[in-house]
Write a protein that holds these residues in place. Structure first.
Motif, PDB file in Angstrom:
ATOM      1  N   PHE A 208      33.250  68.284  20.354  1.00  0.00           N
ATOM      2  CA  PHE A 208      34.065  67.736  19.267  1.00  0.00           C
ATOM      3  C   PHE A 208      35.398  67.231  19.821  1.00  0.00           C
ATOM      4  O   PHE A 208      35.882  66.161  19.451  1.00  0.00           O
ATOM      5  N   ALA A 209      35.991  68.028  20.726  1.00  0.00           N
ATOM      6  CA  ALA A 209      37.273  67.640  21.317  1.00  0.00           C
ATOM      7  C   ALA A 209      37.124  66.377  22.157  1.00  0.00           C
ATOM      8  O   ALA A 209      38.011  65.517  22.172  1.00  0.00           O
ATOM      9  N   ALA A 210      35.992  66.245  22.860  1.00  0.00           N
ATOM     10  CA  ALA A 210      35.772  65.063  23.696  1.00  0.00           C
ATOM     11  C   ALA A 210      35.752  63.794  22.856  1.00  0.00           C
ATOM     12  O   ALA A 210      36.278  62.752  23.266  1.00  0.00           O
ATOM     13  N   VAL A 211      35.155  63.866  21.670  1.00  0.00           N
ATOM     14  CA  VAL A 211      35.124  62.701  20.784  1.00  0.00           C
ATOM     15  C   VAL A 211      36.536  62.392  20.292  1.00  0.00           C
ATOM     16  O   VAL A 211      36.988  61.240  20.334  1.00  0.00           O
ATOM     17  N   TYR A 212      37.235  63.411  19.857  1.00  0.00           N
ATOM     18  CA  TYR A 212      38.587  63.214  19.325  1.00  0.00           C
ATOM     19  C   TYR A 212      39.546  62.703  20.400  1.00  0.00           C
ATOM     20  O   TYR A 212      40.366  61.811  20.153  1.00  0.00           O
ATOM     21  N   GLU A 213      39.436  63.265  21.601  1.00  0.00           N
ATOM     22  CA  GLU A 213      40.371  62.947  22.680  1.00  0.00           C
ATOM     23  C   GLU A 213      39.895  61.804  23.578  1.00  0.00           C
ATOM     24  O   GLU A 213      40.589  61.472  24.546  1.00  0.00           O
TER      25      GLU A 213
END
Length: 257
Positions: free
Chosen positions: A95-100
């Motif tokens: 999830f963080a990879a998509v956001y960041e």
């Protein structure tokens, strides 16, 4: 979507169908429910696509009947607490990879988008969906909690709570009415519609689009990493108390009946 290269984890591939566009595709039959390794592999693929100096937009897509069915519950039932911790960490990273991701991410969603799928889509920059797409968090039916952080980015607060408590789903058309889905198209047109938006974004200056992504993340009213991590603590608490296992077992029995 274009010529692809596989990642070390079977089922995750990356392609470059247009100038400045990278497509990360998940294909893990039968329902794209990812095992622990799959979530980490997806995170690595998205981050690598965003770091690519030639990329100006990333499309997150999937093959098969649905976009994503969340975590692999059978793996958690078989491996126990270690798999639960791994799934928590893997989802957090993906999830963080998509956001960041250093460039905007367009999610191309077909069929079911459940649990972890909502986490991915809720953290994307834009969503294009097929007419048959449905979104929801069946977490309470599966002995888990989480991704309300991301569902709250798709629907208003009270609808988010109602969907969460009931495990109901919402259609792509309903999400478009709430302003969170850019376009809803017939399923055969999903790939072209997602690439059309991605190309429009990728036509911008590469350095400026990266600055724009960083700026928009910087003014977000909610810290999605911290908010989701807080939710995950309750998932683990449910497991420690035995509630999660009981609900998962009941869900497994219903699924086989």
């Amino acid at each position: 979507m274009g010529v692809s290269t596989s990642s070390p984890e079977k089922g995750i591939s990356v392609s470059s169908p247009a100038d400045g566009v990278r497509v990360v595709t998940v294909d893990v039959p039968p329902v794209n429910a990812l095992p622990v390794r799959g979530w980490f592999a997806l995170a690595d693929a998205v981050r690598a696509a965003g770091r690519d100096s030639g990329a100006r937009c990333v499309v997150l897509a999937a093959e098969g009947r649905g976009f994503n069915a969340g975590v692999d519950i059978k793996e958690i039932q078989a491996r126990g607490r270690g798999a639960l911790v791994g799934a928590n960490r893997g989802c957090f990273e993906a999830f963080a990879a998509v956001y960041e991701c250093e460039v905007p991410v367009v999610a191309a969603v077909q069929g079911f988008c459940l649990g972890g799928g909502v986490g991915l889509v809720g953290n994307a920059d834009a969503i294009v969906a097929s007419e048959d797409a449905t979104f929801g968090l069946p977490e309470l039916d599966r002995g888990a909690l989480g991704a309300a952080t991301h569902l709250a980015r798709l629907v208003p607060q009270h609808l988010m709570r109602t969907l969460y408590y009931t495990s109901r789903t919402v259609s792509a058309a309903e999400l478009r009415a709430h302003g969170s889905v850019w376009r809803v198209v017939p399923r055969p047109e999903l790939e072209s519609a997602a690439l059309e938006l991605a190309r429009e974004i990728a036509a911008k200056d590469g350095e400026l689009i990266r600055l724009a992504k960083a700026a928009l993340n910087g003014i977000d009213p909610v810290d999605v990493r911290r908010s989701y991590r807080f939710e995950q603590g309750f998932t683990f608490e449910a497991d420690l108390t035995g509630v999660a296992g009981r609900v998962r077992d009941d869900f497994g029995k219903e699924a086989t009946e």
